[in-house]
Design a protein around this motif. Structure first.
Motif, PDB file in Angstrom:
ATOM      1  N   ILE A 194      45.189  29.999  29.879  1.00 53.74           N
ATOM      2  CA  ILE A 194      44.718  30.304  31.236  1.00 53.74           C
ATOM      3  C   ILE A 194      44.238  31.738  31.391  1.00 53.74           C
ATOM      4  O   ILE A 194      43.160  31.984  31.932  1.00 53.74           O
ATOM      5  CB  ILE A 194      45.819  30.000  32.268  1.00 53.74           C
ATOM      6  N   ILE A 195      45.018  32.719  30.901  1.00 53.46           N
ATOM      7  CA  ILE A 195      44.704  34.109  31.230  1.00 53.46           C
ATOM      8  C   ILE A 195      43.430  34.611  30.553  1.00 53.46           C
ATOM      9  O   ILE A 195      42.820  35.573  31.029  1.00 53.46           O
ATOM     10  CB  ILE A 195      45.876  35.070  30.922  1.00 53.46           C
ATOM     11  N   PHE A 196      43.001  33.951  29.484  1.00 50.86           N
ATOM     12  CA  PHE A 196      41.753  34.372  28.873  1.00 50.86           C
ATOM     13  C   PHE A 196      40.547  33.953  29.726  1.00 50.86           C
ATOM     14  O   PHE A 196      39.416  34.364  29.455  1.00 50.86           O
ATOM     15  CB  PHE A 196      41.627  33.826  27.447  1.00 50.86           C
ATOM     16  N   GLY A 197      40.809  33.180  30.789  1.00 48.43           N
ATOM     17  CA  GLY A 197      39.741  32.795  31.718  1.00 48.43           C
ATOM     18  C   GLY A 197      39.536  33.804  32.832  1.00 48.43           C
ATOM     19  O   GLY A 197      38.606  33.663  33.632  1.00 48.43           O
ATOM     20  N   GLY A 198      40.439  34.816  32.934  1.00 49.06           N
ATOM     21  CA  GLY A 198      40.277  35.871  33.931  1.00 49.06           C
ATOM     22  C   GLY A 198      40.730  35.479  35.333  1.00 49.06           C
ATOM     23  O   GLY A 198      41.377  34.453  35.539  1.00 49.06           O
ATOM     24  N   ILE A 199      40.351  36.293  36.323  1.00 45.47           N
ATOM     25  CA  ILE A 199      40.801  36.124  37.712  1.00 45.47           C
ATOM     26  C   ILE A 199      40.350  34.801  38.312  1.00 45.47           C
ATOM     27  O   ILE A 199      41.069  34.187  39.094  1.00 45.47           O
ATOM     28  CB  ILE A 199      40.327  37.315  38.596  1.00 45.47           C
ATOM     29  N   GLN A 200      39.150  34.327  37.964  1.00 49.02           N
ATOM     30  CA  GLN A 200      38.662  33.061  38.513  1.00 49.02           C
ATOM     31  C   GLN A 200      39.576  31.913  38.097  1.00 49.02           C
ATOM     32  O   GLN A 200      39.937  31.052  38.910  1.00 49.02           O
ATOM     33  CB  GLN A 200      37.228  32.793  38.033  1.00 49.02           C
ATOM     34  N   SER A 201      39.961  31.874  36.837  1.00 50.04           N
ATOM     35  CA  SER A 201      40.839  30.833  36.320  1.00 50.04           C
ATOM     36  C   SER A 201      42.224  30.915  36.952  1.00 50.04           C
ATOM     37  O   SER A 201      42.801  29.909  37.375  1.00 50.04           O
ATOM     38  CB  SER A 201      40.955  30.960  34.795  1.00 50.04           C
ATOM     39  N   ILE A 202      42.749  32.139  37.048  1.00 43.91           N
ATOM     40  CA  ILE A 202      44.086  32.352  37.613  1.00 43.91           C
ATOM     41  C   ILE A 202      44.116  31.987  39.093  1.00 43.91           C
ATOM     42  O   ILE A 202      45.022  31.295  39.565  1.00 43.91           O
ATOM     43  CB  ILE A 202      44.527  33.818  37.411  1.00 43.91           C
ATOM     44  N   SER A 203      43.116  32.457  39.863  1.00 40.78           N
ATOM     45  CA  SER A 203      43.105  32.207  41.310  1.00 40.78           C
ATOM     46  C   SER A 203      42.876  30.733  41.628  1.00 40.78           C
ATOM     47  O   SER A 203      43.440  30.205  42.590  1.00 40.78           O
ATOM     48  CB  SER A 203      42.028  33.067  41.992  1.00 40.78           C
ATOM     49  N   SER A 366      49.953  38.783  34.978  1.00 44.18           N
ATOM     50  CA  SER A 366      49.052  39.035  33.848  1.00 44.18           C
ATOM     51  C   SER A 366      47.788  39.735  34.348  1.00 44.18           C
ATOM     52  O   SER A 366      47.253  40.630  33.690  1.00 44.18           O
ATOM     53  CB  SER A 366      48.691  37.716  33.144  1.00 44.18           C
ATOM     54  N   TYR A 367      47.321  39.337  35.548  1.00 47.39           N
ATOM     55  CA  TYR A 367      46.138  39.954  36.156  1.00 47.39           C
ATOM     56  C   TYR A 367      46.436  41.379  36.606  1.00 47.39           C
ATOM     57  O   TYR A 367      45.636  42.295  36.382  1.00 47.39           O
ATOM     58  CB  TYR A 367      45.665  39.108  37.338  1.00 47.39           C
ATOM     59  N   TYR A 368      47.609  41.587  37.247  1.00 47.16           N
ATOM     60  CA  TYR A 368      47.978  42.933  37.673  1.00 47.16           C
ATOM     61  C   TYR A 368      48.043  43.879  36.475  1.00 47.16           C
ATOM     62  O   TYR A 368      47.565  45.010  36.526  1.00 47.16           O
ATOM     63  CB  TYR A 368      49.350  42.918  38.368  1.00 47.16           C
ATOM     64  N   GLY A 369      48.665  43.381  35.395  1.00 45.19           N
ATOM     65  CA  GLY A 369      48.768  44.193  34.191  1.00 45.19           C
ATOM     66  C   GLY A 369      47.406  44.518  33.604  1.00 45.19           C
ATOM     67  O   GLY A 369      47.184  45.628  33.100  1.00 45.19           O
ATOM     68  N   GLU A 370      46.494  43.560  33.672  1.00 46.71           N
ATOM     69  CA  GLU A 370      45.128  43.781  33.175  1.00 46.71           C
ATOM     70  C   GLU A 370      44.467  44.952  33.898  1.00 46.71           C
ATOM     71  O   GLU A 370      43.825  45.807  33.274  1.00 46.71           O
ATOM     72  CB  GLU A 370      44.270  42.527  33.370  1.00 46.71           C
ATOM     73  N   LYS A 371      44.591  44.972  35.217  1.00 52.90           N
ATOM     74  CA  LYS A 371      43.944  46.020  36.001  1.00 52.90           C
ATOM     75  C   LYS A 371      44.575  47.389  35.746  1.00 52.90           C
ATOM     76  O   LYS A 371      43.878  48.414  35.737  1.00 52.90           O
ATOM     77  CB  LYS A 371      43.992  45.671  37.493  1.00 52.90           C
ATOM     78  N   CYS A 372      45.883  47.418  35.537  1.00 51.17           N
ATOM     79  CA  CYS A 372      46.541  48.685  35.179  1.00 51.17           C
ATOM     80  C   CYS A 372      46.094  49.130  33.794  1.00 51.17           C
ATOM     81  O   CYS A 372      45.863  50.319  33.553  1.00 51.17           O
ATOM     82  CB  CYS A 372      48.066  48.522  35.220  1.00 51.17           C
ATOM     83  N   PHE A 373      45.963  48.173  32.894  1.00 53.42           N
ATOM     84  CA  PHE A 373      45.536  48.464  31.521  1.00 53.42           C
ATOM     85  C   PHE A 373      44.112  49.021  31.501  1.00 53.42           C
ATOM     86  O   PHE A 373      43.833  50.023  30.838  1.00 53.42           O
ATOM     87  CB  PHE A 373      45.620  47.196  30.666  1.00 53.42           C
TER      88      PHE A 373
END
Length: 445
Positions: A194-203, A366-373
């Motif tokens: 899922i997370i390799f699909g980005g925010i669209q996939s997660i949301s 996972s998305y929050y961590g991505e943006k901090c990263f």
């Protein structure tokens, strides 16, 4: 390790940070004229407002993503842990933290839209690291780095991975005898997809799962309360009494002081709804709106749903059934409350709820961590972060519950501090523009 983490946790979540968290909420509640009460109805109407403004996802999807990250183990395990450590009075202090936290969450959502940017991949990026640098000034960038580093640690070692995985593995092992190690590995594989699909996939996934799981859990909890309706008033009296007086040792409960109720209630409340932590504005920044006030109102609903509804129902279920006096703790304590009414099906309800709650929380973080990263490093390196995140999930079933909760509390506190400094610094802008928005709105009606 356990003793050291406990000492650090007690220091970080001592009186100064608790006062800063609640004090910020109190100040904003007063200056924003009790916006969490006066504008609550309007906030609900904003959730489904359609917009073609700048953004990656709808306001509803942003709220669902934020709720996916907040509605997790804190609602089931965290509430049980707070009541077990601080007594029934801890639930009252959760309510206090949530009420004032709604004003804080509004402010976070407001600042997320006002100071967001587009990154090199043409995606929206926002959150405390951006409203610190763009709102407070470049000289405050070290504070933004502190937040981003802390947020990354929370994602990798706190709310985002270990606590959620441990809750899932404990529940499934308790209900079905499944291997914790095997569950961790399988979970890591699902998250990777899922997370390799980005925010669209997660949301998209969050928008489908979060409403269904919330309705399912709320409905089940209400049945427990209705079955024990005669004990509701005595339970509420017990909660209020225990919030201000020590709770005596009863049954398997070892007793607690008022300071335990306050500390555990506020800390677990913040852990659950994340008001003041600065995580939710990262998702709010992606919303398709150009009006900070409107997204602030939508963000505020997250705390209302998470704590004042879901956490309250969990706590009341544990207290009204008398299970808080048992020797159980964590997920098994909440399970015992459901089993007392539903029989063995109750255990399955909690297991399923925990799996869904924790799984969506993992996705949100996972998305929050991505943006901090990406704030700290290059956007092109994001897949390295994702691989590390997945590895942390695979390790989550191998750690001790108490160690995990203390570690999560510590990194949460480190994340909250720079965010709260920023909110207080930028409060005059929040107040001024909010008053102008409602003055304009009232003149049109």
């Amino acid at each position: 390790m356990y003793t050291l983490l406990k000492m650090i946790d007690n220091f970080i979540w001592g009186l100064p940070l608790l006062l800063l968290l609640v004090g910020t909420g109190c100040y904003l509640s007063c200056r924003l004229k009790l916006i969490q009460i006066i504008r609550l109805k309007l906030a609900f109407t904003m959730i489904f407002k359609k917009s073609n403004d700048t953004g990656d996802i709808t306001s509803f999807a942003a709220l669902a993503t934020a709720l996916a990250a907040t509605v997790g183990t804190g609602n089931i395990v965290g509430v049980a842990t707070a009541i077990k450590s601080g007594g029934p009075g801890a639930l009252f202090w959760m309510w206090v933290a949530a009420f004032f936290g709604m004003a804080t969450k509004y402010s976070e959502g407001f600042l997320a839209i006002k100071y967001r940017i587009k990154d090199s991949n043409h995606q929206i990026s926002g959150g405390p690291m951006y409203y610190i640098t763009n709102g407070m000034g470049k000289q405050w960038k070290p504070l933004a780095f502190m937040f981003a580093i802390s947020g990354l640690l929370v994602a990798l070692f706190g709310i985002g991975t270990f606590t959620q995985v441990n809750a899932i593995t404990s529940a499934l092992h308790h209900s079905f005898g499944m291997s914790s190690k095997l569950i961790s590995i399988i979970l890591a594989l699902f998250v990777a997809i899922i997370i390799f699909g980005g925010i669209q996939s997660i949301s998209t996934l969050s928008g489908k799962i979060v409403p269904l799981m919330a309705i399912f859990y709320i409905g089940s909890s209400l049945i427990i309360i209705i079955v024990n309706i005669k004990l509701l008033l005595p339970s509420l009296i017990l909660i209020l009494k225990s919030a201000f007086t020590p709770t005596a040792a009863i049954g398997g409960f070892s007793g607690s002081l008022v300071k335990d109720a306050i500390q555990k209630g506020i800390a677990r409340g913040i852990f659950s709804n994340e008001s003041g932590l600065g995580s939710a504005p990262i998702a709010a920044a992606a919303a398709k709106t150009n009006e900070p006030v409107e997204q602030g109102l939508v963000s505020m609903i997250g705390t209302f749903i998470d704590t004042l509804i879901i956490c309250s129902l969990t706590g009341l279920s544990i207290i009204i059934t008398g299970q808080w006096q048992s020797s159980l703790e964590g997920a098994p304590l909440t399970q015992s409350a459901f089993v007392s009414v539903f029989g063995q099906i109750g255990g399955l309800i909690i297991s399923l709820s925990l799996v869904l709650f924790a799984f969506t929380t993992i996705l949100g973080w996972s998305y929050y961590g991505e943006k901090c990263f990406t704030f700290l490093f290059r956007v092109e390196w994001i897949n390295y972060y994702r691989l590390i995140f997945i590895c942390m999930i695979a390790l989550g079933g191998f750690l001790n519950l108490n160690v995990i909760w203390y570690l999560a509390d510590i990194v949460n506190g480190l994340m909250a501090l720079p965010n709260l400094i920023a909110i207080n610094f930028l409060a005059p802008i929040i107040i001024k523009e909010t008053n102008h928005y409602f003055k304009t709105l009232n003149s049109k009606t």
